[in-house]
Scaffold this motif. Structure first.
Motif, PDB file in Angstrom:
ATOM      1  N   SER A 147       0.839  -1.188   0.000  1.00  0.00           N
ATOM      2  CA  SER A 147       0.000   0.000   0.000  1.00  0.00           C
ATOM      3  C   SER A 147       0.879   1.244   0.000  1.00  0.00           C
ATOM      4  N   PHE A 148       0.506   2.238  -0.794  1.00  0.00           N
ATOM      5  CA  PHE A 148       1.274   3.476  -0.860  1.00  0.00           C
ATOM      6  C   PHE A 148       1.241   4.225   0.469  1.00  0.00           C
ATOM      7  N   PRO A 149       2.370   4.785   0.907  1.00  0.00           N
ATOM      8  CA  PRO A 149       2.292   5.815   1.945  1.00  0.00           C
ATOM      9  C   PRO A 149       1.595   7.037   1.342  1.00  0.00           C
ATOM     10  N   LEU A 150       0.674   7.616   2.061  1.00  0.00           N
ATOM     11  CA  LEU A 150      -0.134   8.699   1.520  1.00  0.00           C
ATOM     12  C   LEU A 150       0.708   9.885   1.064  1.00  0.00           C
ATOM     13  N   ASP A 151       1.819  10.150   1.768  1.00  0.00           N
ATOM     14  CA  ASP A 151       2.595  11.339   1.451  1.00  0.00           C
ATOM     15  C   ASP A 151       3.363  11.232   0.131  1.00  0.00           C
ATOM     16  N   LEU A 152       3.446  10.031  -0.455  1.00  0.00           N
ATOM     17  CA  LEU A 152       4.097   9.921  -1.756  1.00  0.00           C
ATOM     18  C   LEU A 152       3.322  10.667  -2.835  1.00  0.00           C
ATOM     19  N   PHE A 153       2.003  10.756  -2.674  1.00  0.00           N
ATOM     20  CA  PHE A 153       1.171  11.410  -3.676  1.00  0.00           C
ATOM     21  C   PHE A 153       0.572  12.724  -3.196  1.00  0.00           C
ATOM     22  N   ASP A 154       0.663  13.004  -1.913  1.00  0.00           N
ATOM     23  CA  ASP A 154       0.011  14.181  -1.356  1.00  0.00           C
ATOM     24  C   ASP A 154       0.831  15.430  -1.650  1.00  0.00           C
ATOM     25  N   LYS A 155       0.295  16.339  -2.468  1.00  0.00           N
ATOM     26  CA  LYS A 155       1.048  17.540  -2.831  1.00  0.00           C
ATOM     27  C   LYS A 155       1.204  18.501  -1.663  1.00  0.00           C
ATOM     28  N   MET A 156       0.455  18.261  -0.575  1.00  0.00           N
ATOM     29  CA  MET A 156       0.598  19.112   0.603  1.00  0.00           C
ATOM     30  C   MET A 156       1.756  18.660   1.481  1.00  0.00           C
ATOM     31  N   LYS A 157       2.374  17.523   1.138  1.00  0.00           N
ATOM     32  CA  LYS A 157       3.492  17.008   1.920  1.00  0.00           C
ATOM     33  C   LYS A 157       4.732  16.934   1.039  1.00  0.00           C
ATOM     34  N   THR A 158       5.857  16.658   1.626  1.00  0.00           N
ATOM     35  CA  THR A 158       7.101  16.598   0.861  1.00  0.00           C
ATOM     36  C   THR A 158       7.608  15.168   0.793  1.00  0.00           C
ATOM     37  N   ILE A 159       8.238  14.811  -0.317  1.00  0.00           N
ATOM     38  CA  ILE A 159       8.826  13.477  -0.439  1.00  0.00           C
ATOM     39  C   ILE A 159      10.327  13.536  -0.175  1.00  0.00           C
ATOM     40  N   GLU A 160      10.773  14.635   0.418  1.00  0.00           N
ATOM     41  CA  GLU A 160      12.195  14.812   0.681  1.00  0.00           C
ATOM     42  C   GLU A 160      12.819  13.623   1.410  1.00  0.00           C
ATOM     43  N   PRO A 161      12.170  13.047   2.450  1.00  0.00           N
ATOM     44  CA  PRO A 161      12.774  11.877   3.124  1.00  0.00           C
ATOM     45  C   PRO A 161      13.058  10.720   2.172  1.00  0.00           C
ATOM     46  N   TYR A 162      12.188  10.527   1.169  1.00  0.00           N
ATOM     47  CA  TYR A 162      12.400   9.443   0.214  1.00  0.00           C
ATOM     48  C   TYR A 162      13.566   9.762  -0.715  1.00  0.00           C
ATOM     49  N   LEU A 163      13.709  11.040  -1.074  1.00  0.00           N
ATOM     50  CA  LEU A 163      14.832  11.424  -1.920  1.00  0.00           C
ATOM     51  C   LEU A 163      16.153  11.261  -1.179  1.00  0.00           C
ATOM     52  N   VAL A 164      16.150  11.516   0.125  1.00  0.00           N
ATOM     53  CA  VAL A 164      17.352  11.279   0.941  1.00  0.00           C
ATOM     54  C   VAL A 164      17.703   9.796   0.933  1.00  0.00           C
ATOM     55  N   GLN A 165      16.653   8.949   1.016  1.00  0.00           N
ATOM     56  CA  GLN A 165      16.866   7.505   0.953  1.00  0.00           C
ATOM     57  C   GLN A 165      17.426   7.089  -0.392  1.00  0.00           C
ATOM     58  N   LEU A 166      16.933   7.714  -1.460  1.00  0.00           N
ATOM     59  CA  LEU A 166      17.459   7.415  -2.794  1.00  0.00           C
ATOM     60  C   LEU A 166      18.963   7.653  -2.846  1.00  0.00           C
ATOM     61  N   ASP A 167      19.378   8.765  -2.320  1.00  0.00           N
ATOM     62  CA  ASP A 167      20.808   9.106  -2.336  1.00  0.00           C
ATOM     63  C   ASP A 167      21.597   8.160  -1.449  1.00  0.00           C
ATOM     64  N   ARG A 168      21.022   7.796  -0.303  1.00  0.00           N
ATOM     65  CA  ARG A 168      21.751   6.952   0.649  1.00  0.00           C
ATOM     66  C   ARG A 168      21.831   5.502   0.156  1.00  0.00           C
ATOM     67  N   VAL A 169      20.729   4.964  -0.361  1.00  0.00           N
ATOM     68  CA  VAL A 169      20.684   3.550  -0.753  1.00  0.00           C
ATOM     69  C   VAL A 169      21.296   3.329  -2.137  1.00  0.00           C
ATOM     70  N   PHE A 170      20.996   4.229  -3.092  1.00  0.00           N
ATOM     71  CA  PHE A 170      21.416   4.017  -4.471  1.00  0.00           C
ATOM     72  C   PHE A 170      22.499   4.980  -4.931  1.00  0.00           C
ATOM     73  N   SER A 171      22.837   5.928  -4.108  1.00  0.00           N
ATOM     74  CA  SER A 171      23.751   7.008  -4.517  1.00  0.00           C
ATOM     75  C   SER A 171      23.205   7.723  -5.737  1.00  0.00           C
TER      76      SER A 171
END
Length: 483
Positions: A147-171
């Protein structure tokens, strides 16, 4: 200059177009051709990860053995490693398509979240998550969908934590992102065996304002779906087998195609003046109406599922898909408007819900549609009917039809009842040019077909011989199976 050299001399954008026509595995394999090709695949704009292409299946594996393997820890870990390796190597600034096709479940949720964030960050146009367990034996499935976390699609929230994970896990350093709407480029979203709540469904439509196609299959948490604000870009909506769904309300003025398959529910498609393709099918048995109704909605009468809820759109529909269980008697159509725009009609009769009488309903419905659809060009009849079920066909007078040129019959097992119905079609389709016959049931691609026994095969052959004898002179018969 050799042909290989001429191809290698082409500009990158042309070579990438060529690579996009290959599977991802084939595209990666081109890296061994030469230094020119070594890293070219890393700039692909299409990344579709399909387990059938990535994992090895032994020639001797049965479907059950293969299903158990792909759900096993070793194969699943291999698949995840391949996805991660490709994402680490990816260099394109934008993605046209991103797809994951593997029976993953909620236990892989954290990793799937990052993959989806990757697609968002690279401004994906088409996103497909297909976690269906169709190829997996039922006893090894976990039954807990991602199930999607709601904040992935919610324009009122930021996906910044996921982008940090992208950099950390995949560089992976994501390109600049419009934080107001991460999915500003998304045009098509396909979700299969992904659980959405009513709130998540509404958030997706509210945030993805440029979305044109939304297909949701096998979502088990949708109950009361409502999107009251007009979505001006949505052109195609498909809702298949969301078995807990009780009510669906959509406001999409530019909707062109609406497809629904599931229990008979209350459906409201508001102001769809462009709608030309409609599929309204229910293959549940009549006991569904005795189930508790948490929304306190009235139980729907048989003919109301399509003709009551979609009556306003019938005159503009060009392609209509229905089944016999939605027919409430021929007066429903006889008292309605002429369907001048209907060109393609698909009717299904489901054996396990209505037995041979469902097929007889299909005949009555066909007769009614032919009467009110003067420009009907193609007719499809899909049957699930065992050969021994052969009540007598109650013949109905049908006037000659001048425009019906093509007929497809699937689920054909040589039943006398079905053969008689096809001959009735021969009688009124005076301009028939082509009839296609298949023993496979093509009314729902996700269903398993019944295997023919030797005696059944003989019956099919004899029935086809009878049809040959009665066919109109200029019609051609095509058998779609190897008989």
């Amino acid at each position: 200059m050799a042909l290989e050299d001429k191809i290698s001399a082409l500009p990158d954008d042309i070579l990438l177009t060529i690579l996009s026509l290959l599977t991802l595995k084939q595209a990666v394999a081109t890296s061994i051709l030469s230094q020119r090709w070594r890293y070219l695949w890393t700039s692909l704009h299409t990344l579709n990860f399909r387990y059938e292409e990535i994992l090895h299946r032994n020639d001797g594996d049965t479907d059950n053995e293969w299903g158990c393997k792909i759900y096993g820890a070793n194969y699943m870990e291999r698949f995840k490693q391949v996805v991660n390796q490709v994402l680490r190597s990816h260099k394109a600034l934008k993605l046209h398509e991103f797809g994951i096709h593997y029976p993953l479940d909620a236990s892989c949720g954290d990793l799937i979240d990052i993959w989806v964030a990757f697609a968002i960050a690279f401004k994906v146009s088409k996103l497909e998550l297909n976690f269906s367990t169709n190829q997996v034996p039922i006893w090894v499935c976990s039954f807990k969908n991602y199930s999607f976390p709601l904040d992935l699609f919610d324009k009122m929230k930021t996906i910044e934590p996921y982008l940090v994970q992208l950099d950390r896990v995949f560089s992976v350093c994501a390109p600049p992102l419009n934080v107001d709407n991460g999915f500003e480029c998304l045009r098509e979203l396909f979700l299969k065996s992904v659980d959405l709540t009513d709130e998540q469904f509404e958030t997706i439509l509210s945030s993805c304002t440029f979305l044109e196609c939304l297909h949701v299959l096998y979502s088990s948490r949708l109950v009361n779906v409502k999107h009251a604000v007009p979505h001006m870009k949505l052109k195609s909506l498909e809702m298949y087998r969301c078995f807990q769904l009780k009510k669906l309300e959509i406001f999409a003025p530019n909707l062109v195609s609406f497809k629904y398959l599931g229990p008979k529910i209350n459906i409201s498609v508001k102001d769809a003046k462009q709608l030309v393709h409609a599929c309204m099918r229910s293959n549940w048995e009549t006991w569904e109406f005795s189930r508790p109704n948490p929304l306190n909605l009235p139980n729907m009468r048989r003919g109301d599922f399509v003709f009551g809820q979609f009556a306003a759109y019938l005159p503009q529909i060009e392609h209509l898909v229905m089944d016999a269980s939605s027919f409430g008697g021929k007066k429903v159509l006889d008292n309605g408007p002429l369907l001048y725009n209907l060109r393609h009609l698909s009717l299904s009769s489901l054996n396990y819900a209505h037995g041979p009488f469902g097929m007889l309903d299909c005949y009555e419905m066909l007769a009614s549609f032919v009467k009110v659809s003067p420009f009907l060009h193609r007719l499809e009849l899909h049957f699930e009917l065992y050969p021994l079920q052969d009540p007598k066909l109650r013949r109905i007078a049908v006037s000659p039809h001048n425009y019906l040129k093509e007929v497809l019959v699937s689920g054909f097992y040589g039943n006398k009842l079905v053969v008689d119905l096809i001959m009735v079609v021969f009688d009124f389709a005076i301009e028939l040019e082509k009839i296609e016959i298949s023993t496979a049931y093509l009314g729902d691609p996700s269903k398993c077909t019944i295997s023919l026994k030797p005696d059944d095969d003989f019956l099919v052959r004899k029935s086809i011989e009878r049809l040959h004898e009665r066919m109109p002179a200029k019609a051609q018969l095509y058998i779609l199976d190897s008989l």
